[in-house]
Motif scaffolding. Structure first.
Motif, mmCIF file in Angstrom:
data_model
loop_
_atom_site.group_PDB
_atom_site.id
_atom_site.type_symbol
_atom_site.label_atom_id
_atom_site.label_comp_id
_atom_site.label_asym_id
_atom_site.label_seq_id
_atom_site.Cartn_x
_atom_site.Cartn_y
_atom_site.Cartn_z
ATOM 1 N N SER A 79 36.298 29.919 20.249
ATOM 2 C CA SER A 79 35.778 31.194 19.751
ATOM 3 C C SER A 79 34.403 31.046 19.118
ATOM 4 N N ASN A 80 33.880 29.807 19.079
ATOM 5 C CA ASN A 80 32.560 29.549 18.521
ATOM 6 C C ASN A 80 31.575 29.285 19.655
ATOM 7 N N LEU A 81 30.515 30.096 19.743
ATOM 8 C CA LEU A 81 29.554 29.962 20.836
ATOM 9 C C LEU A 81 28.847 28.615 20.827
ATOM 10 N N GLY A 82 28.518 28.131 19.637
ATOM 11 C CA GLY A 82 27.857 26.839 19.543
ATOM 12 C C GLY A 82 28.698 25.720 20.129
ATOM 13 N N ASP A 83 29.987 25.735 19.807
ATOM 14 C CA ASP A 83 30.902 24.732 20.350
ATOM 15 C C ASP A 83 31.016 24.870 21.869
ATOM 16 N N ALA A 84 30.945 26.099 22.344
ATOM 17 C CA ALA A 84 31.111 26.349 23.776
ATOM 18 C C ALA A 84 29.957 25.775 24.589
ATOM 19 N N VAL A 85 28.713 26.073 24.202
ATOM 20 C CA VAL A 85 27.553 25.746 25.047
ATOM 21 C C VAL A 85 26.937 24.383 24.747
ATOM 22 N N LYS A 86 27.325 23.736 23.664
ATOM 23 C CA LYS A 86 26.749 22.438 23.310
ATOM 24 C C LYS A 86 27.006 21.420 24.421
ATOM 25 N N GLY A 87 25.922 20.767 24.873
ATOM 26 C CA GLY A 87 26.046 19.721 25.877
ATOM 27 C C GLY A 87 26.188 20.217 27.297
ATOM 28 N N CYS A 88 25.982 21.526 27.542
ATOM 29 C CA CYS A 88 26.153 22.101 28.885
ATOM 30 C C CYS A 88 24.819 22.259 29.603
ATOM 31 N N ASP A 89 24.768 21.861 30.873
ATOM 32 C CA ASP A 89 23.567 22.138 31.665
ATOM 33 C C ASP A 89 23.729 23.426 32.468
ATOM 34 N N ILE A 90 24.959 23.943 32.522
ATOM 35 C CA ILE A 90 25.237 25.224 33.178
ATOM 36 C C ILE A 90 26.145 26.047 32.275
ATOM 37 N N VAL A 91 25.776 27.301 32.043
ATOM 38 C CA VAL A 91 26.600 28.242 31.280
ATOM 39 C C VAL A 91 26.777 29.491 32.136
ATOM 40 N N THR A 92 28.025 29.890 32.358
ATOM 41 C CA THR A 92 28.317 31.044 33.197
ATOM 42 C C THR A 92 28.706 32.234 32.325
ATOM 43 N N MET A 93 27.958 33.325 32.477
ATOM 44 C CA MET A 93 28.196 34.535 31.692
ATOM 45 C C MET A 93 29.127 35.470 32.454
ATOM 46 N N VAL A 94 30.271 35.802 31.830
ATOM 47 C CA VAL A 94 31.257 36.671 32.472
ATOM 48 C C VAL A 94 31.764 37.689 31.453
ATOM 49 N N VAL A 95 30.824 38.383 30.818
ATOM 50 C CA VAL A 95 31.188 39.442 29.869
ATOM 51 C C VAL A 95 30.774 40.786 30.473
ATOM 52 N N PRO A 96 31.442 41.894 30.102
ATOM 53 C CA PRO A 96 31.107 43.205 30.674
ATOM 54 C C PRO A 96 29.633 43.545 30.471
ATOM 55 N N SER A 97 29.066 44.283 31.414
ATOM 56 C CA SER A 97 27.638 44.592 31.383
ATOM 57 C C SER A 97 27.226 45.320 30.117
ATOM 58 N N HIS A 98 28.106 46.187 29.565
ATOM 59 C CA HIS A 98 27.720 46.948 28.374
ATOM 60 C C HIS A 98 27.639 46.082 27.115
ATOM 61 N N GLY A 99 28.240 44.894 27.150
ATOM 62 C CA GLY A 99 28.160 43.996 26.002
ATOM 63 C C GLY A 99 27.357 42.742 26.280
ATOM 64 N N PHE A 100 26.806 42.664 27.467
ATOM 65 C CA PHE A 100 26.136 41.453 27.935
ATOM 66 C C PHE A 100 24.943 41.080 27.056
ATOM 67 N N ARG A 101 24.065 42.038 26.779
ATOM 68 C CA ARG A 101 22.842 41.756 26.025
ATOM 69 C C ARG A 101 23.156 41.186 24.639
ATOM 70 N N GLU A 102 24.095 41.810 23.954
ATOM 71 C CA GLU A 102 24.443 41.361 22.609
ATOM 72 C C GLU A 102 24.976 39.936 22.611
ATOM 73 N N VAL A 103 25.867 39.643 23.559
ATOM 74 C CA VAL A 103 26.454 38.302 23.608
ATOM 75 C C VAL A 103 25.395 37.273 24.001
ATOM 76 N N TYR A 104 24.603 37.592 25.038
ATOM 77 C CA TYR A 104 23.614 36.606 25.478
ATOM 78 C C TYR A 104 22.540 36.377 24.421
ATOM 79 N N ARG A 105 22.199 37.392 23.645
ATOM 80 C CA ARG A 105 21.223 37.199 22.583
ATOM 81 C C ARG A 105 21.711 36.133 21.587
ATOM 82 N N ASN A 106 23.017 36.066 21.389
ATOM 83 C CA ASN A 106 23.585 35.049 20.507
ATOM 84 C C ASN A 106 23.703 33.690 21.194
ATOM 85 N N VAL A 107 23.872 33.713 22.512
ATOM 86 C CA VAL A 107 24.006 32.474 23.274
ATOM 87 C C VAL A 107 22.662 31.764 23.436
#
Length: 340
Positions: free
Chosen positions: A68-96
């Motif tokens: 549930s922690n974005l930092g833990d999720a993306v740390k050490g990744c060379d590929i990150v796949t975004m699969v959140v609804p389009s209406h919430g995409f900008r908010e989530v990606y801004r944090n990612v």
């Protein structure tokens, strides 16, 4: 097919499609971080090892780590796949975005267009990257094609396309996602893949409406055929390659979404055709039918660009102006005769 044995990747969005893609990637990666925004849902995934809410019946292998922690999720990744609804995409990606590793590739697997900006998801990614001044160190790609989440999770043969403006990056991603049952093609027409993926959901709502009204296969075939004409016309107008609309993300995904019983967008249309109000349909749904919101955003863009899209217009009138479904079909058939 030999397992790739890559280190770590992340899937942002723990809905049905995000979970299915994490199962795909688990075949090639040592660790797959699966992020969800609701801590209670992630806690259940961690303890039960099954996404009973969105994709029940599939046990997560040990190398999928719900977080549930974005930092833990993306740390050490060379590929990150975004699969959140389009209406919430900008908010989530801004944090990612600020958390991404140098030269990370962000793959959008979302089939929608942002209502407020009329941007595709790759354009939203690029927009935020520029805003945060990280555009030079992040690569952007999209994944699209006829792929119901449940059938992907069942390891039923599926073919999709992954696109990036840089063909070498697309080919690299192709190898990261491919499995013995998940065939991946590489392409460079990013905007075409996104437009076809988003707009086919609108046509699927129309196909469901026709089925709900009790019309036959003749009607469905006509709608799909004229639907691909609308998709292509719109896509070419915004800079896409015409050929993309006759590939997997175009006619392939359109046929699946317009005819498959697992299609959420067709299901919405089916209920509308049966006389159920949109508000009730949405209230009863556990998952998002992207076509409902996409209809509004694409309608605005089509009006702005003066693109003739009669199917889109009638679906919009049904969804947002409560137009009678039978009258909408009647108005489509009464249009001025044209040369195909």
């Amino acid at each position: 097919m030999k397992k790739q044995n890559l280190s770590k990747t992340a899937v942002i969005g723990a809905g049905s499609w995000g979970t299915a893609l994490s199962l795909v990637l688990a075949s090639n990666y040592d660790t797959v971080a699966l992020w969800g925004h609701k801590r209670s849902d992630i806690a259940k995934l961690q303890s039960e090892r099954e996404n009973k809410k969105y994709l029940s019946g599939f046990i997560l292998p040990e190398n999928i780590h719900p977080v549930s922690n974005l930092g833990d999720a993306v740390k050490g990744c060379d590929i990150v796949t975004m699969v959140v609804p389009s209406h919430g995409f900008r908010e989530v990606y801004r944090n990612v975005a600020p958390l991404l590793e140098e030269k990370c590739c962000v793959v959008s697997a979302v089939k929608g267009i942002e209502i407020s900006s009329l941007m595709t998801m790759s354009q939203v990614i690029d927009d935020i990257n520029k805003e945060l001044q990280i555009a030079k160190r992040i690569r952007t790609a999209v994944l699209s094609g006829p792929s119901f989440a449940k059938e992907v999770a069942q390891n039923l043969p599926t073919a999709v396309t992954i696109g990036c403006s840089d063909i070498d990056t697309a080919k690299y991603l192709q190898k990261c996602f491919v499995t013995p049952t998940f065939r991946v093609y590489a392409a460079t027409d990013v905007i075409g893949l996104e437009i076809s993926a988003a707009l086919k959901n609108i046509v699927a709502i129309g196909a469901g409406i026709c089925d709900g009204l009790g019309y036959g296969m003749n009607t469905r075939a006509a709608l799909i055929t004229r639907g691909i004409a609308e998709l292509t016309r719109f896509g070419v107008a915004v800079g896409a390659d015409r050929e993309t609309f006759f590939g997997l993300s175009g006619i392939g995904d359109l046929m699946l979404t317009c005819t498959g019983d697992l299609s959420r967008n067709r299901s919405v249309g089916l209920k509308l055709g049966q006389g159920i109000k949109l508000e009730q349909i949405i209230e009863e749904m556990d998952m998002v039918a992207e076509g409902v919101k996409t209809t509004r955003s694409v309608y605005g863009l089509a009006q702005k660009l003066n693109i003739d899209m009669p199917i889109l217009e009638q679906v919009y009138e049904i969804l947002y102006n409560n137009k009678d479904c039978s009258k909408a079909v009647e108005d489509l058939l009464k249009r001025e005769l044209k040369i195909e």
